[in-house]
Write a protein that holds these residues in place. Structure first.
Motif, short mmCIF file in Angstrom:
data_model
loop_
_atom_site.label_atom_id
_atom_site.label_comp_id
_atom_site.label_asym_id
_atom_site.label_seq_id
_atom_site.Cartn_x
_atom_site.Cartn_y
_atom_site.Cartn_z
N THR A 16 10.53 -29.30 5.72
CA THR A 16 9.12 -29.43 5.31
C THR A 16 8.72 -28.31 4.34
N SER A 42 5.41 -38.22 9.57
CA SER A 42 4.45 -37.55 8.67
C SER A 42 3.05 -37.97 9.07
N SER A 83 4.04 -30.42 4.28
CA SER A 83 5.33 -30.89 3.75
C SER A 83 5.21 -31.32 2.30
#
Ligand SMILES: Cc1cc2nc3c(=O)[nH]c(=O)nc-3n(C[C@H](O)[C@H](O)[C@H](O)COP(=O)(O)OP(=O)(O)OC[C@H]3O[C@@H](n4cnc5c(N)ncnc54)[C@H](O)[C@@H]3O)c2cc1C
Length: 462
Positions: free
Chosen positions: A358, A260, A298
């Motif tokens: 996501t 991420s 996401s």
């Protein structure tokens, strides 16, 4: 992203301001506007054909090469008009994009493309033949005459050459052998080809020579199309990127090869975005600045943070996990119709293949408690499962159920995947992930007789 997500971005991070949820959804799609636009485009096509037919006389048709001349003019006008429509489709006109999504626009663009190209090739062949017949000469000699004696024709021939090269390179079997960026750079030459076609058309076309009003109208249509492309492909993204000033803030490993990246930005509360939408991201770092790639948020933005979660599969997706804190980012978007706006029923099922999680994760945030989402997360190995705890929390808050199915496609078939989903007919079904995964699931749903308006998908490749 939960409020804790930036703080949880343990591996590299900057200072952490307090996050505040951004609740502005993207504007709802209005399919009626697209119907009107299609009707206007169809009417424009009719006018274009009429313009060509009306300037033709029966004496011209009876002259040597007259029929070929007429057909050559007709195919030229029809081809360039359809080329304009093709360009408009990739200009990301927001009111159309909202309805069909960027993948839908590209699908239409690719379906339409063979028509203008074929018509323009026919135009070149027919007119060369017609002029050769009229001048009682050979086709090759006529071609050399065009270059040496007709002003504007050299430009047209260069444009035509570019069009042929780009068309050949865009044939699926050739295109897939090229790097995406190489193909993209070559493909840009199509804009130049059409600009050159426009110049020769208004200088030589019988519908325009001696018809200043038609010439001005045609010029205005082309200028408006160029303006739309410049505004939506360049102007708006640049303004938005400057306004929000996104920078890499932190990274966090989520699963095997999945990272991420949290960004900080300014005025994010102004951003109208729905869960499931994506941006094209351009990182201003060495080796990356020249390419933009699509990644879905996401999680809904939490000002001043936004987050994407990326699976490393190639150069770009691997490099962004190593971005330095503070790296500036340019974005284009948000795009995508894979949102809660597409929902027609109260309840929802979501099937996410791999990194398709996501959009599923962000979409869940926009669903109400009555959606009772049943979510399937499919992954090949346990190490590929990303964002599971966030998805579980969101699903439980909506009284839904989460199924994590881990195994290869030989071990867990599409039928096995769908078997865990109860009362499918009462739900909208969202499917996201790789092209092969989404295609297999969507086909299986169609075989089960689920209506088209119940199935929404996002393929993670354009
Ligand atoms: C709408 C959408 C949303 C996406 N969301 C995510 C996400 O949230 N997380 C994630 O990990 N991945 C996502 N992807 C996939 C991601 O864009 C690709 O994995 C990435 O661009 C691959 O680039 P690469 O250079 O690493 O790999 P490459 O080896 O260059 O490409 C691998 C494949 O990715 C696709 N691809 C490559 N470049 C592009 C591009 N510029 N535009 C579109 N497709 C491209 C092509 O199908 C290509 O065959 C999404 C894709 C789309 C279309």
């Amino acid at each position: 992203m939960t409020a804790a997500a930036p703080a949880g971005a343990r591996e590299r991070q900057g200072r952490a301001p307090t996050p505040a949820p951004v609740r502005r959804l993207s504007p709802a799609p209005r399919p009626r506007q697209v119907d009107v636009a299609l009707a206007v485009a169809a009417a424009g096509f009719g006018v274009t054909i009429a313009l060509t037919v009306l300037v033709e006389s029966s004496a011209q048709l009876r002259a040597p090469g007259g029929v070929a001349m007429f057909l050559g003019n007709l195919t030229g006008m029809a081809g360039t008009y359809l080329a304009l429509c093709m360009i408009l489709l990739v200009s990301r006109l927001p009111f159309v994009e909202r309805v069909v999504g960027q993948d839908g626009l590209l699908r239409w663009h690719r379906r339409l493309a063979p028509w203008p190209i074929t018509l323009i090739v026919l135009h070149a062949v027919l007119l060369t033949y017609a002029y050769a017949v009229a001048s009682k000469t050979g086709v090759l000699h006529q071609l050399s005459q065009f270059i040496s004696s007709y002003s504007g024709m050299l430009v047209a021939i260069i444009g035509f050459g570019l069009l042929v090269v780009v068309s050949v390179v865009s044939i699926h079997q050739i295109r897939r052998r090229l790097r995406r960026e190489t193909w993209w750079a070559i493909h840009l030459a199509m804009y130049l080809a059409f600009a050159l076609a426009f110049v020769h058309e208004v200088v030589l076309g019988p519908s325009f020579v001696g018809h200043p009003l038609t010439q001005a109208l045609w010029g205005a249509i082309w200028a408006a199309t160029a303006g739309v492309v410049l505004a939506y492909r360049f102007g708006l993204p640049i303004l938005r990127s400057i306004r929000h000033d996104l920078r890499v803030h932190a990274t966090k490993v989520e699963a095997d090869g999945v990272t991420s990246i949290v960004f900080t930005g300014k005025r994010l509360e102004e951003l109208a975005i729905s869960g499931g939408q994506f941006f094209e991201w351009r990182f201003l770092a060495r080796g990356l600045w020249w390419q933009a790639h699509p990644y879905t948020l996401s999680a809904r933005p939490q000002a001043p943070f936004v987050r994407v979660t990326v699976k490393a599969i190639g150069d770009h997706s691997s490099a962004i996990a190593r971005l330095a804190t503070g790296t500036r980012v340019l974005v284009e978007g948000p795009y995508g119709a894979f949102t809660a706006h597409a929902k027609r029923r109260e309840k929802v099922a979501i099937i996410a293949g791999g990194i398709g999680v996501t959009s599923a994760r962000a979409l869940l945030e926009d669903l109400g408690r009555r959606s009772e989402p049943v979510v399937v997360m499919r992954a090949s190995t346990a190490g590929d499962v990303a964002l599971e705890s966030e998805v579980r929390e969101l699903v439980e808050a909506r009284r839904g159920a989460l199924h994590v199915l881990v195994g290869s496609r030989q071990e867990i078939s599409v039928d096995d995947t769908l078997a865990v989903l109860r009362d499918l007919r009462r739900r909208d079904i969202y499917v996201s992930g790789s092209e092969s995964f989404v295609q297999a699931v969507v086909e299986a749903l169609a075989e089960r007789g689920l209506p088209d308006d119940a199935v929404h998908w996002e393929v993670y490749a354009l």
